[in-house]
Design a protein around this motif. Structure first.
Motif, mmCIF file in Angstrom:
data_model
loop_
_atom_site.group_PDB
_atom_site.id
_atom_site.type_symbol
_atom_site.label_atom_id
_atom_site.label_comp_id
_atom_site.label_asym_id
_atom_site.label_seq_id
_atom_site.Cartn_x
_atom_site.Cartn_y
_atom_site.Cartn_z
ATOM 1 N N ALA A 1 23.973 38.277 -14.780
ATOM 2 C CA ALA A 1 22.809 38.723 -14.207
ATOM 3 C C ALA A 1 22.625 40.162 -14.001
ATOM 4 N N ALA A 2 23.876 40.670 -13.625
ATOM 5 C CA ALA A 2 24.109 42.055 -13.426
ATOM 6 C C ALA A 2 24.064 43.136 -14.632
ATOM 7 N N HIS A 3 24.020 42.309 -15.788
ATOM 8 C CA HIS A 3 23.938 43.130 -17.045
ATOM 9 C C HIS A 3 25.334 43.819 -17.102
ATOM 10 N N VAL A 4 26.394 43.460 -16.816
ATOM 11 C CA VAL A 4 27.516 44.175 -17.007
ATOM 12 C C VAL A 4 28.616 43.230 -17.771
ATOM 13 N N PRO A 5 29.193 43.918 -18.761
ATOM 14 C CA PRO A 5 30.187 43.162 -19.591
ATOM 15 C C PRO A 5 31.320 42.619 -18.636
ATOM 16 N N VAL A 6 32.084 41.393 -19.044
ATOM 17 C CA VAL A 6 32.905 40.955 -18.353
ATOM 18 C C VAL A 6 34.421 40.864 -19.044
ATOM 19 N N LEU A 7 35.308 40.779 -17.956
ATOM 20 C CA LEU A 7 36.630 40.628 -18.479
ATOM 21 C C LEU A 7 36.924 39.356 -18.052
ATOM 22 N N VAL A 8 37.373 38.376 -18.817
ATOM 23 C CA VAL A 8 37.993 36.935 -18.259
ATOM 24 C C VAL A 8 39.134 36.650 -18.975
ATOM 25 N N SER A 9 39.761 35.785 -18.180
ATOM 26 C CA SER A 9 41.175 35.205 -18.627
ATOM 27 C C SER A 9 40.792 34.290 -19.725
ATOM 28 N N ASP A 10 42.270 33.861 -20.480
ATOM 29 C CA ASP A 10 41.921 33.106 -21.579
ATOM 30 C C ASP A 10 41.525 31.482 -21.512
ATOM 31 N N LEU A 11 40.793 31.190 -20.422
ATOM 32 C CA LEU A 11 40.681 29.650 -20.070
ATOM 33 C C LEU A 11 39.704 29.502 -21.219
ATOM 34 N N PRO A 12 39.594 28.144 -21.677
ATOM 35 C CA PRO A 12 38.746 27.859 -22.994
ATOM 36 C C PRO A 12 37.236 27.859 -22.640
ATOM 37 N N GLU A 13 36.766 27.397 -21.513
ATOM 38 C CA GLU A 13 35.341 27.455 -21.292
ATOM 39 C C GLU A 13 34.883 29.038 -21.260
ATOM 40 N N MET A 14 35.755 29.902 -20.288
ATOM 41 C CA MET A 14 35.256 31.042 -20.326
ATOM 42 C C MET A 14 35.184 31.899 -21.558
ATOM 43 N N LYS A 15 36.402 31.895 -22.250
ATOM 44 C CA LYS A 15 36.549 32.326 -23.491
ATOM 45 C C LYS A 15 35.517 32.067 -24.529
ATOM 46 N N ARG A 16 34.944 30.726 -24.479
ATOM 47 C CA ARG A 16 33.934 30.331 -25.428
ATOM 48 C C ARG A 16 32.760 31.060 -25.132
ATOM 49 N N VAL A 17 32.248 31.062 -23.730
ATOM 50 C CA VAL A 17 30.900 31.700 -23.569
ATOM 51 C C VAL A 17 31.038 33.204 -23.827
ATOM 52 N N VAL A 18 32.048 34.083 -23.475
ATOM 53 C CA VAL A 18 32.214 35.256 -23.777
ATOM 54 C C VAL A 18 32.332 35.464 -25.195
ATOM 55 N N GLU A 19 32.823 34.870 -26.242
ATOM 56 C CA GLU A 19 32.945 34.966 -27.672
ATOM 57 C C GLU A 19 31.516 34.588 -28.289
ATOM 58 N N GLU A 20 30.998 33.329 -27.622
ATOM 59 C CA GLU A 20 29.792 32.940 -28.146
ATOM 60 C C GLU A 20 28.663 33.943 -28.067
ATOM 61 N N TYR A 21 28.531 34.347 -26.814
ATOM 62 C CA TYR A 21 27.544 35.454 -26.566
ATOM 63 C C TYR A 21 27.798 37.132 -26.782
ATOM 64 N N GLY A 22 29.204 37.222 -26.929
ATOM 65 C CA GLY A 22 29.673 38.645 -27.149
ATOM 66 C C GLY A 22 29.319 39.367 -26.287
ATOM 67 N N ILE A 23 29.545 39.037 -24.807
ATOM 68 C CA ILE A 23 29.338 39.667 -23.485
ATOM 69 C C ILE A 23 30.668 40.435 -22.848
ATOM 70 N N GLY A 24 31.661 40.556 -23.627
ATOM 71 C CA GLY A 24 32.813 41.198 -22.955
ATOM 72 C C GLY A 24 34.094 40.610 -23.603
ATOM 73 N N ILE A 25 35.185 41.074 -22.850
ATOM 74 C CA ILE A 25 36.640 40.806 -23.433
ATOM 75 C C ILE A 25 37.306 39.574 -22.808
ATOM 76 N N VAL A 26 38.183 38.874 -23.563
ATOM 77 C CA VAL A 26 38.974 37.910 -23.152
ATOM 78 C C VAL A 26 40.449 38.691 -22.883
ATOM 79 N N ALA A 27 41.069 38.413 -21.844
ATOM 80 C CA ALA A 27 42.560 39.361 -21.571
ATOM 81 C C ALA A 27 43.297 38.354 -22.640
ATOM 82 N N GLN A 28 44.109 39.584 -22.997
ATOM 83 C CA GLN A 28 45.081 38.954 -24.099
ATOM 84 C C GLN A 28 46.274 39.061 -23.613
#
Length: 82
Positions: A1-28
């Protein structure tokens, strides 16, 4: 909602949302130096960063409470009936 890219951990659901929508990066990595390098690389890729900003705006329109509320209420109502 804040229109800010996100950095998420490699948890399956968080990773799926970030990759599906291309809204940030998944911590490697969880190592501070590696994580800092990954973030720096993200900001250095100007084209990728601009695309992410566009994707964040699109995702915010789709992934909002107004769209999720009916789904949640339908689920609750189906559980009450069943």
């Amino acid at each position: 909602a804040a229109h800010v890219p996100v950095l998420v951990s490699d948890l399956p659901e968080m990773k799926r949302v970030v990759e599906e929508y291309g809204i940030g990066i998944v911590a490697q990595s969880r190592k501070p130096i590696e994580l800092a390098n990954q973030i720096a690389d993200f900001f250095e890729d100007k084209e990728g960063y601009e695309n992410t900003l566009k994707n964040v705006k699109k995702a915010a329109e789709k992934l909002c409470w107004q769209n999720e509320e009916p789904r949640l209420l339908n689920l609750i109502n189906s559980l009450k009936k069943g």
